[in-house]
Design a protein around this motif. Sequence first.
Motif, PDB file in Angstrom:
ATOM      1  N   GLY A 120      48.238  28.432 -15.044  1.00 30.29           N
ATOM      2  CA  GLY A 120      47.139  29.231 -14.521  1.00 30.29           C
ATOM      3  C   GLY A 120      47.699  30.271 -13.565  1.00 30.29           C
ATOM      4  N   PRO A 121      46.941  30.740 -12.580  1.00 33.14           N
ATOM      5  CA  PRO A 121      47.456  31.744 -11.629  1.00 33.14           C
ATOM      6  C   PRO A 121      48.593  31.158 -10.775  1.00 33.14           C
ATOM      7  N   HIS A 122      49.722  31.869 -10.735  1.00 28.25           N
ATOM      8  CA  HIS A 122      50.876  31.375  -9.980  1.00 28.25           C
ATOM      9  C   HIS A 122      51.899  32.476  -9.756  1.00 28.25           C
ATOM     10  N   ALA A 123      52.823  32.228  -8.814  1.00 29.43           N
ATOM     11  CA  ALA A 123      53.952  33.129  -8.571  1.00 29.43           C
ATOM     12  C   ALA A 123      55.033  32.805  -9.587  1.00 29.43           C
ATOM     13  N   SER A 124      55.556  33.847 -10.231  1.00 32.10           N
ATOM     14  CA  SER A 124      56.563  33.687 -11.277  1.00 32.10           C
ATOM     15  C   SER A 124      57.779  34.550 -10.950  1.00 32.10           C
ATOM     16  N   ILE A 125      58.960  33.956 -11.017  1.00 31.08           N
ATOM     17  CA  ILE A 125      60.194  34.659 -10.669  1.00 31.08           C
ATOM     18  C   ILE A 125      60.972  35.035 -11.929  1.00 31.08           C
ATOM     19  N   GLN A 126      61.577  36.202 -11.889  1.00 34.62           N
ATOM     20  CA  GLN A 126      62.466  36.678 -12.953  1.00 34.62           C
ATOM     21  C   GLN A 126      63.725  37.213 -12.303  1.00 34.62           C
ATOM     22  N   ILE A 127      64.850  36.979 -12.932  1.00 34.35           N
ATOM     23  CA  ILE A 127      66.120  37.481 -12.411  1.00 34.35           C
ATOM     24  C   ILE A 127      66.896  38.111 -13.556  1.00 34.35           C
ATOM     25  N   TYR A 128      67.508  39.231 -13.269  1.00 30.97           N
ATOM     26  CA  TYR A 128      68.345  39.935 -14.243  1.00 30.97           C
ATOM     27  C   TYR A 128      69.654  40.286 -13.560  1.00 30.97           C
ATOM     28  N   LEU A 129      70.770  39.862 -14.167  1.00 27.57           N
ATOM     29  CA  LEU A 129      72.088  40.174 -13.639  1.00 27.57           C
ATOM     30  C   LEU A 129      72.834  41.081 -14.601  1.00 27.57           C
ATOM     31  N   ASN A 130      73.610  42.005 -14.033  1.00 22.41           N
ATOM     32  CA  ASN A 130      74.498  42.815 -14.853  1.00 22.41           C
ATOM     33  C   ASN A 130      75.469  41.860 -15.549  1.00 22.41           C
ATOM     34  N   GLN A 131      75.931  42.234 -16.732  1.00 25.04           N
ATOM     35  CA  GLN A 131      76.821  41.358 -17.488  1.00 25.04           C
ATOM     36  C   GLN A 131      78.062  40.963 -16.687  1.00 25.04           C
ATOM     37  N   ASN A 155      56.266  38.016  -9.388  1.00 22.57           N
ATOM     38  CA  ASN A 155      54.933  38.545  -9.666  1.00 22.57           C
ATOM     39  C   ASN A 155      53.938  37.391  -9.666  1.00 22.57           C
ATOM     40  N   ARG A 156      52.721  37.681  -9.329  1.00 24.17           N
ATOM     41  CA  ARG A 156      51.639  36.700  -9.459  1.00 24.17           C
ATOM     42  C   ARG A 156      51.041  36.926 -10.838  1.00 24.17           C
ATOM     43  N   ILE A 157      51.074  35.869 -11.673  1.00 20.04           N
ATOM     44  CA  ILE A 157      50.576  35.987 -13.045  1.00 20.04           C
ATOM     45  C   ILE A 157      49.578  34.865 -13.328  1.00 20.04           C
ATOM     46  N   ASP A 158      48.828  35.003 -14.400  1.00 21.81           N
ATOM     47  CA  ASP A 158      47.901  33.973 -14.859  1.00 21.81           C
ATOM     48  C   ASP A 158      48.299  33.625 -16.282  1.00 21.81           C
ATOM     49  N   GLN A 159      49.057  32.540 -16.429  1.00 22.29           N
ATOM     50  CA  GLN A 159      49.617  32.178 -17.729  1.00 22.29           C
ATOM     51  C   GLN A 159      49.580  30.662 -17.890  1.00 22.29           C
TER      52      GLN A 159
END
Length: 150
Positions: A41-52, A33-37
Motif C-alpha cells: 500500500g502507501p509506503h516509502a520506497s528506496i532505489q539506488i543506482y551505482l555507476n558500473q 519516493n512515497r508510492i502506493d503499490q
Amino acid sequence: MSTKGTKGRGGGADGEAWRIEHKGRRAGQVFINRIDQPPVGPHASIQIYLNQASQGRGIGRLGYHLACVQSRYDVIYAHMQKSNLASARAAEAAGFVDAALPEERQRLLVWRRQSAAASVEPPTVELQSSQTKSDAQRAPESPPTEPEKS
C-alpha cells in the motif's frame, strides 16, 4: 540551495534524493519516493543506482544505510528483482530484512529505524543531499588508506 530532485527520482514533497560520491567522484544516486503499490500500500520506497565502476565495492550498502538514516521515514521498503542478488545483499547489510510473500514476483525488503541502528560500520562514502546541508551535518569522508604490500 535546496533542489527537488526529478520526477520519480526523489522529486516532490514526499521524495528525497542524494548523490553518492566516493573518493571525490560521483558513484551514483539514491532516492526515496512515497508510492502506493501492492502488497504494502502507501509506503516509502528506496532505489539506488551505482555507476558500473562503483559496483562491488561496498558502496551500495553504505548508500542504502546513509539514505535511510538521513531520511525522514522510519520504515522504508526496497523492491527489486529476485535475480538482483548484489542489491539484495547490499540492502540486507544495511539493515533491510525480507518482507516478501512467497507468491510475490519481486523481492521485497524492509528497513525499520529502530532495528537497523547498528547494522553498518561508520560510513566511508558521502551522500550529497539534494537539499543543502551544512558541512557539520554531512557524513565525514574517511582518509585514503595505503594499499597493503605483499
